[in-house]
Every structure is written in structure tokens, then in C-alpha cells.
Design a protein around this motif. Structure first.
Motif, short mmCIF file in Angstrom:
data_model
loop_
_atom_site.label_atom_id
_atom_site.label_comp_id
_atom_site.label_asym_id
_atom_site.label_seq_id
_atom_site.Cartn_x
_atom_site.Cartn_y
_atom_site.Cartn_z
N LEU A 33 7.78 6.44 5.38
CA LEU A 33 7.53 5.34 4.77
C LEU A 33 6.19 5.55 4.15
CD1 LEU A 33 8.78 2.34 7.20
CD2 LEU A 33 9.52 3.04 5.06
N LYS A 34 6.13 5.23 2.74
CA LYS A 34 4.66 5.13 2.15
C LYS A 34 4.09 3.97 2.49
CE LYS A 34 6.44 8.11 -1.42
NZ LYS A 34 7.03 8.33 -2.59
N ALA A 35 2.74 4.23 2.50
CA ALA A 35 1.79 2.84 2.61
C ALA A 35 1.81 2.15 1.31
CB ALA A 35 0.28 3.38 2.88
N HIS A 36 1.81 0.82 1.54
CA HIS A 36 1.71 -0.22 0.30
C HIS A 36 0.74 -1.05 0.86
CE1 HIS A 36 5.33 1.16 -1.73
NE2 HIS A 36 5.91 1.21 -0.87
N SER A 37 -0.03 -1.69 -0.17
CA SER A 37 -1.19 -2.33 0.19
C SER A 37 -0.88 -3.92 0.23
CB SER A 37 -2.17 -2.29 -1.02
OG SER A 37 -1.64 -2.58 -2.29
#
Length: 167
Positions: free
Chosen positions: A32-36
Motif C-alpha cells: 500500500l502506498k502512502a496517501h496524505s
């Protein structure tokens, strides 16, 4: 109509299949990619990734399987049925003065359903490769399943025809 078929579909789920999905959930959580910006419940991908690494990860994955198997209350599915239109800020500005009002599916839903799609693609790809298909996008999964069924039916009919001709 699908709701009526849920008990029949649930009966077809094996423990082995459940474990495969749990493994896919764990693998997907690691990617999972970091999302702000959080989803409409406040959850972020970073939260899912962190919880999955810790002792509560197994419980979260079991909850996701429970959700995927259609065992959650109807209200839960109603909550996830329509992505909320909430302002998403452009990464360049991250400003409320320049929002993009887009549908924002909840990260939990995207993670759970995405892991299931990953698992289906893993099972489907070897069968598709036998028919000369290379890369498959998750968005095309339904079309590929239908195409595969046609190809395998055609192969089975050809094999049966050749068998009859030999006899």
C-alpha cells in the motif's frame, strides 16, 4: 438478487481459499502506498499497512475476509456502496483553494477488494498464458474471465472433435 445467492456462494468458500485470500491481504497491505489524505472514515493506507504489521493484523485480515464473504451487516455494504464525493487536494498545492471533488473509495474497501482481485488474477494468469495472453489489467478481469471461458470451451470442443475423428 445477489443478496439472495449469498448463502449459496458462501457455502462454496473453502478454508484453503480463505487462507489464500488472507495471504493476498497481507501481501497487498505491504504494498500500500502512502496517501496524505484519509478516506471518509478517516482511515489511510498507512494505517492499514501499520496495523497489518502488528499483532492486530491477523484480526484485521479476518475482518476483511468476513466483509468479502458477504457476512457483514447490510449497513456496512450500504456505507461502502457509493464513494463519497469529498474534496481531494492536488499534491502540488495541498490547498483547500484548489480541491478536486472526486469519488474517494474507503482505503479498507480498496485494500480488501484489491487483494481479492490480485488473488483471482494469480489464478487466472497461468490459464490465460496457455492461450498466449501476456499482461492482464485488474480492470479487465471480467472480460478476461469471459474470454478465458470461451477459449477453454473452444479448446474442449476441438479436443472432443479430434477424439471423435480418431475413433
Amino acid at each position: 438478487k445477489l443478496r439472495e445467492r449469498i448463502p449459496e456462494l458462501q457455502a462454496r468458500i473453502t478454508d484453503k481459499r480463505r487462507e489464500e485470500v488472507i495471504t493476498a491481504l497481507q501481501k497487498r497491505a505491504e504494498r500500500l502506498k502512502a496517501h496524505s489524505q484519509p478516506g471518509f472514515t478517516g482511515t489511510k493506507n498507512e494505517h492499514l499497512r501499520t496495523v497489518n504489521k502488528g499483532p492486530a493484523g491477523a484480526k484485521l485480515r479476518k475482518l476483511a475476509v468476513h466483509f468479502l464473504e458477504g457476512r457483514a451487516p447490510k449497513a456496512v455494504y450500504a456505507l461502502y456502496a457509493t464513494p463519497a464525493l469529498i474534496p481531494r487536494y492536488k499534491p502540488a498545492t495541498m490547498s483547500a483553494e484548489d480541491p478536486r471533488p472526486v469519488g474517494s473509495p474507503e482505503p479498507f474497501y480498496r485494500w480488501a477488494v484489491g487483494a481479492l482481485v490480485d488473488e483471482l488474477l494469480l489464478k487466472l494468469l497461468p490459464r490465460l498464458r496457455r492461450h498466449g495472453v501476456g499482461r492482464v489489467q485488474a480492470a479487465d478481469l471480467d472480460a478476461w474471465i469471459e474470454a478465458l471461458a470461451e477459449l477453454e470451451l473452444k479448446d474442449a470442443l476441438t479436443e472432443q472433435r479430434q477424439s471423435l475423428l480418431r475413433d
